[in-house]
Design a protein around this motif. Structure first.
Motif, PDB file in Angstrom:
ATOM      1  N   GLY A  41       0.831  -1.196   0.000  1.00 36.34           N
ATOM      2  CA  GLY A  41       0.000   0.000   0.000  1.00 36.34           C
ATOM      3  C   GLY A  41       0.863   1.241   0.000  1.00 36.34           C
ATOM      4  N   SER A  42       0.191   2.371   0.035  1.00 34.58           N
ATOM      5  CA  SER A  42       0.888   3.654   0.008  1.00 34.58           C
ATOM      6  C   SER A  42       1.627   3.900   1.320  1.00 34.58           C
ATOM      7  CB  SER A  42      -0.112   4.785  -0.225  1.00 34.58           C
ATOM      8  OG  SER A  42      -0.929   4.955   0.922  1.00 34.58           O
ATOM      9  N   GLU A  81      -0.839   4.626   4.013  1.00 28.52           N
ATOM     10  CA  GLU A  81      -1.501   3.436   4.553  1.00 28.52           C
ATOM     11  C   GLU A  81      -0.582   2.676   5.507  1.00 28.52           C
ATOM     12  OE1 GLU A  81      -2.493   1.803   0.761  1.00 28.52           O
ATOM     13  OE2 GLU A  81      -4.547   2.582   0.832  1.00 28.52           O
TER      14      GLU A  81
END
Length: 174
Positions: free
Chosen positions: A12-13, A16
């Motif tokens: 994820g980013s 996140e």
């Protein structure tokens, strides 16, 4: 700590991943962290802010109730930023939590106490600002001439204490 380390491996980013680490830390350690052993800072406030009556109207509270709610909480200093000494404090009671102003003021006086979202803060200098103003403190919260210029540090606990105009004028350091 193993849970926290495992969360770093999540895809994820960056946001996140940091969010997940923070959630894991809160799950492990609770929602509060103690830094140091400082006493609660009791800060006098004259509740005469430009937005006090408007906030009372929006929240369907009397100004006295709004003041009682604001002074009934011990706030934690989350961080210092925006201006030197500007402490972001929370958590504001949801009954008086309001968003920032749509159109910020070009000049907020030094010592102004405001609320924005679930936070409260004090403007250490005259500056532009978009927080809802509820009062003023007579205490200078940032002074470059002092060994420790900022009255607040992250992790400090702060309680606001309502004072009247005469007391404000006696204590006024600005």
């Amino acid at each position: 700590m193993q849970t926290v380390r495992r969360s770093i491996a999540n895809k994820g980013s960056a946001y996140e991943r940091v969010k997940k680490i923070t959630e894991d830390m809160i799950a492990i350690h609770g929602n509060s962290v103690t830094i140091g052993n400082r006493a609660i800072i009791k800060l006098p406030v004259y509740y005469d802010g430009e937005d006090l009556e408007l906030i009372a109207k929006i929240t369907s509270l009397r100004s006295e109730e709004l003041i009682d709610i604001h002074t009934s909480v011990i706030y934690r200093v989350y961080m210092i930023g925006f201006l030197p000494g500007f402490a972001y404090m929370g958590r504001l009671d949801e009954r008086i939590a309001l968003p920032r102003k749509d159109n910020p003021r070009t000049n907020v006086p030094a010592g102004s106490v405001g609320i924005a979202g679930f936070q409260t803060g004090i403007y250490p200098f005259a500056s532009p600002g978009g927080w809802q103003l509820i009062g003023h403190t007579p205490i200078k919260i940032f002074d470059i001439g002092k060994k420790e210029p900022s009255l607040f540090k992250p992790g400090d606990k702060v309680r606001f204490v309502a004072i009247d105009k005469n007391e404000f004028e006696k204590l006024n350091e600005y």
